[in-house]
Design a protein around this motif. Structure first.
Motif, PDB file in Angstrom:
ATOM      1  N   UNK A 127      29.884   3.374 -61.613  1.00 31.57           N
ATOM      2  CA  UNK A 127      30.294   1.708 -61.085  1.00 31.57           C
ATOM      3  C   UNK A 127      29.405   1.307 -59.840  1.00 31.57           C
ATOM      4  N   UNK A 128      28.535   0.151 -60.069  1.00 36.77           N
ATOM      5  CA  UNK A 128      28.323  -0.878 -59.111  1.00 36.77           C
ATOM      6  C   UNK A 128      29.408  -1.581 -59.146  1.00 36.77           C
ATOM      7  N   UNK A 129      29.761  -2.042 -57.064  1.00 33.92           N
ATOM      8  CA  UNK A 129      30.699  -3.045 -56.890  1.00 33.92           C
ATOM      9  C   UNK A 129      29.796  -3.669 -55.946  1.00 33.92           C
ATOM     10  N   UNK A 130      30.748  -5.022 -55.789  1.00 38.60           N
ATOM     11  CA  UNK A 130      29.625  -6.267 -55.185  1.00 38.60           C
ATOM     12  C   UNK A 130      29.864  -5.533 -53.779  1.00 38.60           C
ATOM     13  N   UNK A 131      30.141  -4.859 -53.582  1.00 35.20           N
ATOM     14  CA  UNK A 131      29.200  -4.592 -51.843  1.00 35.20           C
ATOM     15  C   UNK A 131      28.062  -3.617 -51.447  1.00 35.20           C
ATOM     16  N   UNK A 135      30.158   4.113 -57.415  1.00 40.90           N
ATOM     17  CA  UNK A 135      31.206   5.430 -57.544  1.00 40.90           C
ATOM     18  C   UNK A 135      30.666   5.921 -58.790  1.00 40.90           C
ATOM     19  N   UNK A 136      31.490   7.433 -58.680  1.00 39.68           N
ATOM     20  CA  UNK A 136      30.923   7.468 -60.090  1.00 39.68           C
ATOM     21  C   UNK A 136      32.535   8.017 -60.891  1.00 39.68           C
ATOM     22  N   UNK A 137      32.422   8.489 -61.721  1.00 39.16           N
ATOM     23  CA  UNK A 137      33.685   8.545 -62.881  1.00 39.16           C
ATOM     24  C   UNK A 137      33.183   9.368 -64.145  1.00 39.16           C
ATOM     25  N   UNK A 138      35.010  10.004 -64.744  1.00 40.70           N
ATOM     26  CA  UNK A 138      34.735  10.955 -65.634  1.00 40.70           C
ATOM     27  C   UNK A 138      36.204   9.386 -66.776  1.00 40.70           C
ATOM     28  N   UNK A 143      40.539   7.678 -64.302  1.00 43.49           N
ATOM     29  CA  UNK A 143      41.297   7.339 -63.062  1.00 43.49           C
ATOM     30  C   UNK A 143      40.962   8.117 -61.256  1.00 43.49           C
ATOM     31  N   UNK A 144      39.785   8.741 -61.324  1.00 44.53           N
ATOM     32  CA  UNK A 144      39.370   9.123 -59.764  1.00 44.53           C
ATOM     33  C   UNK A 144      38.130   8.616 -59.699  1.00 44.53           C
ATOM     34  N   UNK A 145      37.869   8.805 -58.601  1.00 41.90           N
ATOM     35  CA  UNK A 145      36.808   8.207 -58.452  1.00 41.90           C
ATOM     36  C   UNK A 145      36.112   9.206 -57.208  1.00 41.90           C
ATOM     37  N   UNK A 149      27.256  10.000 -53.526  1.00 42.93           N
ATOM     38  CA  UNK A 149      26.384   9.861 -52.538  1.00 42.93           C
ATOM     39  C   UNK A 149      24.986   9.585 -52.584  1.00 42.93           C
ATOM     40  N   UNK A 150      25.450   7.943 -53.164  1.00 46.28           N
ATOM     41  CA  UNK A 150      24.031   6.442 -53.271  1.00 46.28           C
ATOM     42  C   UNK A 150      23.617   6.091 -52.076  1.00 46.28           C
TER      43      UNK A 150
END
Length: 322
Positions: A127-131, A135-138, A143-145, A149-150
């Motif tokens: 998931x890329x955020x506007x900043x 982050x990575x999820x399953x 519900x857990x991110x 390490x990007x």
């Protein structure tokens, strides 16, 4: 920098997602989902646990190992289309029935507005955020991110739409591809307006492939190694050469991109999500019959959410069920 092996240790039976958009075309304003005040909610069954079509039929997406013998099998439910809503909700969309099903009302991420997402065969969702953070999820436990390490801003890429594509028809192992947007105004096109990049899946190192003529767009890939973008004004489906960024083919669509848009490949079709004409707080769903007659058909006039991101892994079927 952590690698995927580390991430997979955190996620048992992991899966992943890709797409993007919010109130700017990728979801860069305050109306996009804000992970800081998401509430957890109920979950529903995301679909079958094996790589079958939503109707239960067997749809083989191809070999599960590359030429060197590396295992690239599909994690559970990675043949499903996933979509994100404005409030950070994760849903599935079934292209065969046009039904939406809630997976979770809260992704559990704290990163502000979502920008794009991509799903790998292993089930890890980026998931890329506007900043510009990722982050990575399953998606079996969304519900857990974790921080994969990007390092942001490499190589001069800020925000980008993203999607996975397999290496080839004989090598199902996938890589993550990036389609830049400079964040200024809406989407545009012109000579060398944007850049195409590829992410190393082990070290999350992003390299530039080449210049492209679209500033902003979303990506989706296939299990036989093709890479497509949804971009342009008016909207187009562009197939890129993954090694050179050269355009292989372009399909012009009788529609325009909206402030929130996303797409995914499924069974020879492209499933396009754009804001509803009647109420932009919801989305239309349009089917583009890419490998058939080229028809463009609105299949849902008002989805239960405004879709700000959509993705499917390369485990999705390549052709429609008979």
């Amino acid at each position: 920098m952590k690698n995927l092996a580390f991430i997979c240790c955190l996620f048992v039976g992991a899966f992943a997602c890709g797409g993007g958009g919010a109130s700017d075309p990728y979801g860069s304003d305050a109306s996009a989902p804000d992970g800081s005040d998401m509430d957890s909610g109920p979950t529903t069954d995301a679909g079958p646990s094996d790589a079958s079509a939503p109707d239960g039929s067997d749809m083989d997406s191809g070999p599960t190992t590359d030429a060197g013998g590396e295992s690239c099998a599909c994690a559970a439910s990675t043949d499903l289309v996933y979509v994100l809503g404005d409030d950070g909700e994760l849903w599935t969309y079934d292209p065969t029935t046009h039904d939406f099903a809630l997976v979770t009302a809260s992704l559990g991420c704290a990163g502000g507005s979502l920008f794009s997402m991509a799903i790998g065969r292993d089930g890890i969702a980026y998931l890329m955020f506007i900043n510009g953070d990722i982050q990575a999820i399953d998606v079996n436990d969304p519900t857990s991110c974790v921080d994969p390490g990007y390092a942001t801003g490499q190589p001069g890429f800020g925000l980008f739409g993203m999607g996975f594509a397999s290496n080839s028809a004989l090598d199902p192992c996938d890589k993550l591809y990036a389609h830049t947007w400079n964040g200024i105004g809406g989407f545009s096109q012109g000579p060398d307006a944007g850049r195409l990049g590829r992410m190393d899946a082990d070290e999350l190192v992003l390299t530039e492939i080449g210049l492209i003529d679209y500033n902003g767009g979303e990506l989706t890939g296939t299990g036989d190694g093709r890479l497509f973008a949804f971009a342009g004004a008016p909207a187009q489906i562009i197939e890129y050469d993954k090694d050179t960024a050269e355009v292989i083919a372009t399909d012009s669509l009788a529609m325009n991109l909206t402030n929130a848009f996303a797409f995914a490949f499924y069974g020879g079709d492209f499933i396009l999500f754009t804001e509803s004409d009647g109420d932009p707080s919801y989305s239309n769903v349009t089917r583009f019959d890419h490998d058939g007659d080229g028809s463009l058909t609105t299949v849902v006039t008002q989805a239960p959410i405004r879709v700000v991101g959509a993705a499917v892994s390369t485990c999705a079927p390549l052709v429609a069920a008979p």
